[in-house]
Write a protein that holds these residues in place. Structure first.
Motif, short mmCIF file in Angstrom:
data_model
loop_
_atom_site.label_atom_id
_atom_site.label_comp_id
_atom_site.label_asym_id
_atom_site.label_seq_id
_atom_site.Cartn_x
_atom_site.Cartn_y
_atom_site.Cartn_z
N LYS A 1 0.82 -1.20 0.00
CA LYS A 1 0.00 0.00 0.00
C LYS A 1 0.86 1.26 0.00
N GLU A 2 1.89 1.29 0.83
CA GLU A 2 2.78 2.45 0.87
C GLU A 2 3.45 2.68 -0.48
N SER A 3 3.80 1.60 -1.15
CA SER A 3 4.43 1.71 -2.47
C SER A 3 3.46 2.30 -3.48
N ILE A 4 2.22 1.85 -3.44
CA ILE A 4 1.20 2.39 -4.34
C ILE A 4 0.98 3.87 -4.07
N GLU A 5 0.84 4.21 -2.80
CA GLU A 5 0.57 5.61 -2.44
C GLU A 5 1.75 6.52 -2.80
N ALA A 6 2.95 5.96 -2.81
CA ALA A 6 4.14 6.74 -3.19
C ALA A 6 4.23 6.92 -4.70
N GLY A 7 3.46 6.12 -5.46
CA GLY A 7 3.42 6.27 -6.90
C GLY A 7 4.30 5.32 -7.68
#
Length: 303
Positions: A237-243
């Motif tokens: 999730k953090e990776s997705i939110e970071a783009g």
């Protein structure tokens, strides 16, 4: 392209994960189903995968898609063959997905083994990924061969999705699964972004498994964000939110799709090419990126 796709047998789709996220429901700015599928059609796509905001009634969904010139590219079905007491439930859920895609006039069913997966958890993605023992590998292969035969007997393609955080994430794990499963029943869903994020080479996978690939997810990677994810041991999730993810054709992406398309075309690929960029719609305007991906595919492939 030197060797073009057969335009009558290759279809361009997109997933709704640019409009909202189906793993993490709080990555959502409130875009409704009708706007999502209207923008898919406006951007020039032929079909789409199914998201959690879609109508559950097949007749209602089919009508909403038909009037926009769209059809379902695939339903996602999670399998749990590697954990205890989930075999019957997994087969039951698969059969429900099979009936759904048949009612929608589709041909492909996408599955991924989520037993022990880290990707939906708020934990370091790669460090905590599922690792199967020999018994679990055999259970997975046997289970996939079983439901794959069910799919084949019903005129459908079972397409296995290698996925971040799962026990079939890296290239050696994909190789093992392909070796252990029957190619007549178990096909490969080739995801360019997931194999790159897992440390593999998308072009090499396309070249090595062109004969098993029946479905493709076109996902691009922003290399600096991938490096950050690895260095900081981010969750999925953090990776997705970071783009970390974007569409083919985005100059910020690191994957060269043209030789991948050429490899698939040279090997007579038939089926769905599906743009999948899991981006936060608050930061990446969905229609802009949907159009970007579609225009790039048309420019490179002619379809």
């Amino acid at each position: 392209m030197k060797t073009p796709f057969n335009k009558e047998k290759v279809y361009i789709g997109i997933t709704p994960t640019s409009w909202w996220n189906d793993d993490f429901l709080d990555i959502d700015i409130g875009i409704p189903f009708e706007q999502c599928v209207s923008e898919m059609a406006l951007a020039g796509y032929e079909g789409c995968s199914v998201g959690h905001k879609y109508p559950k009634d097949p007749e209602v969904l089919k009508y909403a898609l038909d009037i926009r010139g769209l059809r379902v590219s695939e339903p996602w079905t999670s399998t749990y063959f590697t954990i205890k007491d989930m075999y019957d439930k997994t087969v039951e859920d698969f059969n429900k997905s099979l009936e759904f895609i048949k009612s929608m006039g589709g041909t492909d069913i996408v599955v991924a083994e989520l037993g022990g997966s880290s990707h939906q958890q708020p934990i370091a993605l790669k460090a905590n990924k599922a690792v199967f023992n020999d018994e679990q590998w055999q259970a997975l292969a046997d289970g996939l061969n079983h439901i794959g035969k069910i799919a084949t007997d019903n005129g459908m393609n079972l397409c296995y999705h290698h996925h971040m955080g799962t026990g079939v994430m890296t290239r050696p794990e994909v190789d093992r699964l392909m070796e252990m499963t029957n190619p007549a029943f178990v096909h490969l869903l080739f995801d360019t972004g997931h194999i790159r994020f897992a440390g593999g080479d998308p072009l090499e996978m396309a070249m090595d498994y062109a004969h098993r690939i029946k479905h493709v997810h076109l996902k691009n990677i922003r290399q600096p964000i991938m490096n950050q994810s690895d260095e900081q041991e981010m969750s999925f999730k953090e990776s997705i939110e970071a783009g970390i993810f974007t569409v083919p054709g985005d100059e910020e992406g690191c994957i060269d799709f043209e030789p991948i398309f050429e490899t698939l075309a040279e090997n007579n690929f038939e089926g769905w090419l599906v743009v999948e960029a899991e981006q936060n719609p608050a930061n990446a305007y969905p229609l802009k990126y949907a159009k970007m991906g579609r225009e790039y595919i048309k420019k490179v492939t002619g379809i």
